[in-house]
Design a protein around this motif. Sequence first.
Motif, short mmCIF file in Angstrom:
data_model
loop_
_atom_site.label_atom_id
_atom_site.label_comp_id
_atom_site.label_asym_id
_atom_site.label_seq_id
_atom_site.Cartn_x
_atom_site.Cartn_y
_atom_site.Cartn_z
N SER A 103 52.29 16.11 46.18
CA SER A 103 51.14 17.01 46.18
C SER A 103 51.45 18.24 45.34
CB SER A 103 50.80 17.45 47.61
OG SER A 103 50.39 16.35 48.39
N ASP A 104 50.54 18.58 44.45
CA ASP A 104 50.63 19.80 43.64
C ASP A 104 49.79 20.86 44.33
OD1 ASP A 104 50.93 21.66 41.62
OD2 ASP A 104 49.36 20.80 40.36
N THR A 105 50.42 21.92 44.80
CA THR A 105 49.73 22.95 45.57
C THR A 105 49.52 24.21 44.74
OG1 THR A 105 51.82 23.80 46.46
CG2 THR A 105 50.70 22.08 47.71
N VAL A 106 48.68 25.11 45.25
CA VAL A 106 48.40 26.36 44.56
C VAL A 106 49.68 27.20 44.47
CG1 VAL A 106 47.73 27.56 46.68
CG2 VAL A 106 46.84 28.35 44.49
N GLY A 107 49.84 27.90 43.36
CA GLY A 107 51.02 28.73 43.18
C GLY A 107 50.99 29.98 44.04
N PHE A 108 52.17 30.48 44.37
CA PHE A 108 52.29 31.72 45.13
C PHE A 108 52.46 32.89 44.15
CE2 PHE A 108 54.50 28.88 48.45
CZ PHE A 108 53.27 28.46 48.93
N ILE A 109 52.27 34.08 44.66
CA ILE A 109 52.41 35.29 43.85
C ILE A 109 52.70 36.45 44.78
CG2 ILE A 109 49.98 36.03 43.91
CD1 ILE A 109 50.22 36.67 40.90
N ARG A 110 53.35 37.49 44.27
CA ARG A 110 53.61 38.66 45.11
C ARG A 110 52.28 39.30 45.50
NH1 ARG A 110 55.47 40.65 40.10
NH2 ARG A 110 57.64 40.46 40.74
N LYS A 111 52.27 39.84 46.70
CA LYS A 111 51.07 40.49 47.24
C LYS A 111 49.89 39.53 47.33
CE LYS A 111 52.46 44.82 44.95
NZ LYS A 111 52.07 45.84 43.96
N LEU A 112 50.17 38.24 47.63
CA LEU A 112 49.09 37.28 47.81
C LEU A 112 48.24 37.72 49.00
CD1 LEU A 112 48.09 34.56 46.61
CD2 LEU A 112 49.36 33.42 48.43
N PRO A 113 46.93 37.86 48.84
CA PRO A 113 46.09 38.36 49.94
C PRO A 113 46.25 37.54 51.21
CG PRO A 113 44.83 38.26 47.89
CD PRO A 113 46.15 37.58 47.62
N HIS A 114 46.48 38.24 52.32
CA HIS A 114 46.70 37.57 53.60
C HIS A 114 45.49 36.74 53.99
CE1 HIS A 114 48.10 36.85 57.68
NE2 HIS A 114 46.93 37.28 58.12
N ASN A 115 44.27 37.29 53.76
CA ASN A 115 43.08 36.54 54.16
C ASN A 115 42.90 35.28 53.31
OD1 ASN A 115 42.54 38.04 51.89
ND2 ASN A 115 40.69 39.02 52.66
N LEU A 116 43.47 35.26 52.10
CA LEU A 116 43.42 34.05 51.29
C LEU A 116 44.33 32.98 51.89
CD1 LEU A 116 42.11 32.99 48.69
CD2 LEU A 116 44.16 33.70 47.46
N ILE A 117 45.52 33.39 52.35
CA ILE A 117 46.43 32.45 53.00
C ILE A 117 45.78 31.88 54.26
CG2 ILE A 117 48.63 32.24 54.22
CD1 ILE A 117 49.79 34.28 52.29
N GLU A 118 45.12 32.73 55.03
CA GLU A 118 44.47 32.26 56.25
C GLU A 118 43.34 31.27 55.93
OE1 GLU A 118 45.13 32.84 59.59
OE2 GLU A 118 47.00 33.53 58.68
N SER A 119 42.57 31.56 54.89
CA SER A 119 41.46 30.68 54.53
C SER A 119 41.96 29.34 54.01
CB SER A 119 40.57 31.35 53.48
OG SER A 119 39.97 32.52 54.00
#
Length: 427
Positions: A252-268
């Motif tokens: 599986s190819d997943t979305v990349g991470f980045i510093r200061k990734l919005p918390h609400n984006l991770i939750e969604s």
Amino acid sequence: MADRPRNAPERAVVVGAMTSGRTRADVADSLEELKQLADTAGARVVDSVTQTLPRLNPATYIGSGKVQDLGAVVKSQKADLVIFDDDLSPVQVRNLEKVIGCKLLDRSGLILDIFASRARTAIAKTQVELAQLEYLRTRLTRQWTHLSRQQGGIGTRGPGETQIETDRRLIGRRMVTLKKRLERFDRQRTTQRHGRRRYVRISLVGYTNAGKSTLMNAITGSTVKAEDRLFATLDATTRVTSVGAKLQVLVSDTVGFIRKLPHNLIESFKSTLDEVRQSDLLLHVVDIASTRYEDHMAVVSATLRQIGAKDNPVLVAFNKIDQLTAEAVLSLKREYPDAAFISAERRIGMRSLEERLLARIEEGFVEQTTYVPVTDGKTLALIRSLAQVLEEHMVVVEEQPIACLRFRASQATLATLRPTLQRYRKP
């Protein structure tokens, strides 16, 4: 906002602050990344403003005098947009608007806008809209008009805007609808994962633009879109491929991470990131050509902890080694003896990567012996196709031929075989 030709990219100024604990190099690297994000969103960065502060100003982010300077820069550069490297509070937005007089956006808002523009599937669009509404609900100011009135440009895609008098009620209702929709998607994904239990699951994780999609194509022979841009790929892609002689795995190819990734984006994106949490092995792809690769590795590790995948087995793959000298690669191999060293684009080191993947997967294999009547050809074929048969011979019990198989298989494969094998006991 300055007038600009139709379809011309928005002109942006980026703003950062060097506070206690951050070096000048940290700020420069973060602002460079912010510029790349702006480029991905479709803006042209025309200038940057930085200031050294003991801590961020709670009223205006930067000092009041620097805000005046920023306003002058915006006017002289005819900028349409100012992007801040940290999240802004509603108070900061209101105070800055009074002086700067153009559209404001912070890092989280910019990332959400990129996700909104690149989401293609129904689930991705729903996840992004939910994250945008969560973000918008706490940042409403007088600049917003109404949900039904859309205006173009970066930071305005997705759910739109709302009047302050009705904002939270409208947003709250929409969020309830979106959460119910995501629950349905999650049930569908759970059903899909149930049907894939017989496969070993590998998830590609890493900092954005590390080369995950290019590696996905190299491993599986697929044609996932790969660009030299941050968040070029958003929707998760899964493919079946073989590792070693006949071991079939799901990659599986997943979305990349980045510093200061919005918390609400991770939750969604929780249901999408379940692919990572439930993987048998994480392939951590690192852009070794980046001067900040160690920081990027730390961000990925922190994000994995945040999403509950800190205990998953990990194999590190240093990508883009073709951009390093031979001496630098040798030094890294001494420092990271268990890692793989590859160039996904040029297909360098792929055989070694496959061998390391197979070795890590087989670390979790279990050896088992079972007895199956030779008349049950379906079960025998299933074992031979999913497991590594180490020994096979036939015994006769009450004049009935029984196949005795000693095999090794992953826990996922054993879970698939167990209901069938429980029908047969040692004769």
